[in-house]
Design a protein around this motif. Structure first.
Motif, PDB file in Angstrom:
ATOM      1  N   THR A  77     -10.355  27.480 -88.490  1.00 57.63           N
ATOM      2  CA  THR A  77     -11.517  26.903 -88.206  1.00 57.63           C
ATOM      3  C   THR A  77     -12.011  26.087 -89.461  1.00 57.63           C
ATOM      4  O   THR A  77     -12.784  25.173 -89.528  1.00 57.63           O
ATOM      5  CB  THR A  77     -12.771  27.877 -88.120  1.00 57.63           C
ATOM      6  N   GLY A  78     -11.566  26.637 -90.870  1.00 58.71           N
ATOM      7  CA  GLY A  78     -11.901  25.875 -91.916  1.00 58.71           C
ATOM      8  C   GLY A  78     -13.396  26.377 -92.554  1.00 58.71           C
ATOM      9  O   GLY A  78     -13.899  25.854 -93.658  1.00 58.71           O
ATOM     10  N   ARG A  79     -13.876  27.280 -91.674  1.00 57.46           N
ATOM     11  CA  ARG A  79     -15.235  27.697 -92.210  1.00 57.46           C
ATOM     12  C   ARG A  79     -14.991  28.581 -93.360  1.00 57.46           C
ATOM     13  O   ARG A  79     -14.337  29.555 -93.485  1.00 57.46           O
ATOM     14  CB  ARG A  79     -15.847  28.490 -91.258  1.00 57.46           C
ATOM     15  N   CYS A  80     -16.048  28.522 -94.264  1.00 58.06           N
ATOM     16  CA  CYS A  80     -16.216  29.239 -95.647  1.00 58.06           C
ATOM     17  C   CYS A  80     -17.004  30.702 -95.380  1.00 58.06           C
ATOM     18  O   CYS A  80     -18.004  30.466 -95.122  1.00 58.06           O
ATOM     19  CB  CYS A  80     -16.764  28.392 -96.801  1.00 58.06           C
ATOM     20  N   PRO A  81     -16.315  31.641 -95.546  1.00 61.61           N
ATOM     21  CA  PRO A  81     -16.956  33.084 -95.397  1.00 61.61           C
ATOM     22  C   PRO A  81     -18.320  33.382 -96.214  1.00 61.61           C
ATOM     23  O   PRO A  81     -19.025  33.946 -96.043  1.00 61.61           O
ATOM     24  CB  PRO A  81     -15.742  34.001 -95.421  1.00 61.61           C
ATOM     25  N   THR A  82     -18.245  32.762 -97.263  1.00 61.42           N
ATOM     26  CA  THR A  82     -19.412  33.010 -98.021  1.00 61.42           C
ATOM     27  C   THR A  82     -20.286  31.865 -98.372  1.00 61.42           C
ATOM     28  O   THR A  82     -20.973  31.904 -99.430  1.00 61.42           O
ATOM     29  CB  THR A  82     -18.547  33.374 -99.625  1.00 61.42           C
ATOM     30  N   GLY A  83     -20.120  30.817 -97.661  1.00 58.00           N
ATOM     31  CA  GLY A  83     -20.872  29.524 -97.693  1.00 58.00           C
ATOM     32  C   GLY A  83     -20.386  28.616 -98.679  1.00 58.00           C
ATOM     33  O   GLY A  83     -19.099  28.826 -99.263  1.00 58.00           O
ATOM     34  N   CYS A  84     -20.929  27.651 -98.924  1.00 56.84           N
ATOM     35  CA  CYS A  84     -20.505  26.404 -99.875  1.00 56.84           C
ATOM     36  C   CYS A  84     -21.141  26.535-101.306  1.00 56.84           C
ATOM     37  O   CYS A  84     -22.135  27.380-101.642  1.00 56.84           O
ATOM     38  CB  CYS A  84     -21.189  25.222 -99.529  1.00 56.84           C
ATOM     39  N   ILE A  85     -20.176  25.953-102.185  1.00 57.53           N
ATOM     40  CA  ILE A  85     -20.564  25.926-103.660  1.00 57.53           C
ATOM     41  C   ILE A  85     -21.892  25.124-103.663  1.00 57.53           C
ATOM     42  O   ILE A  85     -21.877  24.178-102.664  1.00 57.53           O
ATOM     43  CB  ILE A  85     -19.338  25.469-104.712  1.00 57.53           C
ATOM     44  N   PRO A  86     -22.692  24.851-104.665  1.00 57.40           N
ATOM     45  CA  PRO A  86     -24.035  24.145-104.883  1.00 57.40           C
ATOM     46  C   PRO A  86     -23.259  22.606-104.517  1.00 57.40           C
ATOM     47  O   PRO A  86     -22.168  22.230-105.270  1.00 57.40           O
ATOM     48  CB  PRO A  86     -24.466  24.238-106.285  1.00 57.40           C
ATOM     49  N   GLY A  87     -24.118  22.036-103.876  1.00 57.95           N
ATOM     50  CA  GLY A  87     -23.737  20.534-103.818  1.00 57.95           C
ATOM     51  C   GLY A  87     -22.799  19.967-102.637  1.00 57.95           C
ATOM     52  O   GLY A  87     -22.529  18.993-102.160  1.00 57.95           O
ATOM     53  N   TRP A  88     -22.506  21.225-101.628  1.00 59.48           N
ATOM     54  CA  TRP A  88     -21.863  21.001-100.463  1.00 59.48           C
ATOM     55  C   TRP A  88     -22.423  21.721 -99.456  1.00 59.48           C
ATOM     56  O   TRP A  88     -23.086  22.703 -99.681  1.00 59.48           O
ATOM     57  CB  TRP A  88     -20.495  21.317-100.967  1.00 59.48           C
ATOM     58  N   ARG A  89     -22.345  21.272 -98.276  1.00 62.26           N
ATOM     59  CA  ARG A  89     -22.960  21.588 -97.142  1.00 62.26           C
ATOM     60  C   ARG A  89     -22.175  21.491 -95.655  1.00 62.26           C
ATOM     61  O   ARG A  89     -20.987  20.747 -95.829  1.00 62.26           O
ATOM     62  CB  ARG A  89     -24.102  21.225 -96.636  1.00 62.26           C
ATOM     63  N   GLY A  90     -22.359  22.259 -94.508  1.00 66.52           N
ATOM     64  CA  GLY A  90     -21.510  22.069 -93.352  1.00 66.52           C
ATOM     65  C   GLY A  90     -20.836  23.150 -93.163  1.00 66.52           C
ATOM     66  O   GLY A  90     -20.373  23.861 -94.370  1.00 66.52           O
ATOM     67  N   ASP A  91     -20.197  23.389 -91.970  1.00 68.43           N
ATOM     68  CA  ASP A  91     -19.569  24.798 -91.528  1.00 68.43           C
ATOM     69  C   ASP A  91     -18.339  24.819 -92.466  1.00 68.43           C
ATOM     70  O   ASP A  91     -17.691  25.764 -93.091  1.00 68.43           O
ATOM     71  CB  ASP A  91     -18.878  24.656 -90.110  1.00 68.43           C
ATOM     72  N   ASN A  92     -17.660  23.507 -93.003  1.00 66.82           N
ATOM     73  CA  ASN A  92     -16.279  23.508 -93.893  1.00 66.82           C
ATOM     74  C   ASN A  92     -16.476  23.078 -95.283  1.00 66.82           C
ATOM     75  O   ASN A  92     -15.834  22.991 -95.874  1.00 66.82           O
ATOM     76  CB  ASN A  92     -15.310  22.631 -93.132  1.00 66.82           C
ATOM     77  N   GLY A 103     -28.419  23.218-104.912  1.00 70.55           N
ATOM     78  CA  GLY A 103     -27.781  24.345-104.073  1.00 70.55           C
ATOM     79  C   GLY A 103     -27.334  23.927-102.743  1.00 70.55           C
ATOM     80  O   GLY A 103     -26.390  23.155-102.623  1.00 70.55           O
ATOM     81  N   ALA A 104     -28.110  24.451-101.841  1.00 63.94           N
ATOM     82  CA  ALA A 104     -27.700  24.281-100.495  1.00 63.94           C
ATOM     83  C   ALA A 104     -28.559  23.040 -99.948  1.00 63.94           C
ATOM     84  O   ALA A 104     -28.836  22.955 -98.716  1.00 63.94           O
ATOM     85  CB  ALA A 104     -27.845  25.327 -99.265  1.00 63.94           C
ATOM     86  N   CYS A 105     -28.565  21.784-100.597  1.00 65.36           N
ATOM     87  CA  CYS A 105     -29.154  20.614-100.377  1.00 65.36           C
ATOM     88  C   CYS A 105     -30.586  20.618-100.506  1.00 65.36           C
ATOM     89  O   CYS A 105     -31.358  20.167 -99.539  1.00 65.36           O
ATOM     90  CB  CYS A 105     -28.557  19.832 -98.869  1.00 65.36           C
ATOM     91  N   THR A 106     -31.497  21.496-101.223  1.00 61.95           N
ATOM     92  CA  THR A 106     -32.605  21.610-101.357  1.00 61.95           C
ATOM     93  C   THR A 106     -33.220  20.400-102.267  1.00 61.95           C
ATOM     94  O   THR A 106     -32.598  20.195-103.172  1.00 61.95           O
ATOM     95  CB  THR A 106     -32.851  23.054-102.017  1.00 61.95           C
ATOM     96  N   PRO A 107     -34.307  19.790-101.620  1.00 60.14           N
ATOM     97  CA  PRO A 107     -34.703  18.389-102.608  1.00 60.14           C
ATOM     98  C   PRO A 107     -35.033  19.220-103.968  1.00 60.14           C
ATOM     99  O   PRO A 107     -35.713  20.248-103.911  1.00 60.14           O
ATOM    100  CB  PRO A 107     -35.768  18.158-101.671  1.00 60.14           C
TER     101      PRO A 107
END
Length: 190
Positions: A77-92, A103-107
């Motif tokens: 699937t390309g999904r990251c099991p631990t989530g994304c590094i800061p500055g990136w988002r989405g399933d992959n 972080g996870a796109c927090t303003p």
């Protein structure tokens, strides 16, 4: 003497081994090579092995490289099991966060000189704009402004009410004094 073995669909060889993760489960009957390619997440020739680390999907042609804690994405699937590094988002973790987020796109908060905040922590490099505090410059006068406005309205109502009552009492006593003076004058005239 050679024994000819006919395996059912999805199997191959003299021992009828199960085909790998072949597209539509079709593999060559003697070697097990997938005839129509592999299902997403697996690689040729027999589609038994998952994609190499950092790749996924059909023919392992998609890449993933923004998973948190150095983990690799799921090879299917390309999904990251631990989530994304800061500055990136989405399933992959392939969608970059918009500017002025962390972080996870927090303003970001209100950084001095309109600087962008640190993409990982949200901290402002040169501090906060005037009137703002906190590690991410999100606490400030706007938070206290609403409470201050309510207090200001209450004070204005109290002061306005007091002024109104004083004027009302003043008029009432002025009228009473005038009436008293008129009565005294009438009595004097008698």
């Amino acid at each position: 003497m050679s024994l000819l073995v006919t395996c059912p669909s999805g199997q191959y060889g003299t021992r009828c081994e199960t085909c790998g993760h072949c597209e539509n489960r079709f593999c060559e009957k003697t070697t097990g090579v997938c005839l129509r390619g592999c299902a997403p997440g697996y690689r040729m020739p027999k589609c038994r092995e998952g994609c190499n680390a950092g790749t996924f999907g059909v023919k392992c042609q998609s890449t993933c490289f923004n998973c948190k804690r150095g983990s690799t994405c799921d090879h299917v699937t390309g999904r990251c099991p631990t989530g994304c590094i800061p500055g990136w988002r989405g399933d992959n973790c392939t969608l970059e966060c918009p500017n002025n987020t962390y972080g996870a796109c927090t303003p970001c908060g209100l950084c001095a000189e309109d600087d962008p905040c640190n993409i990982g922590t949200g901290h402002c490099p040169r501090g906060c704009k005037f009137g703002w505090t906190g590690p991410t410059c999100k606490t400030g006068w706007l938070i206290f402004g609403a409470a201050g406005a309510v207090i200001l309205v209450i004070v204005a109502v109290v002061i306005g009410g007091a002024v109104y009552n004083v004027r009302k009492l003043k008029r009432r006593y002025q009228n009473s004094y005038v009436e008293f003076a008129e009565r005294c004058n009438r009595l004097y005239e008698l």
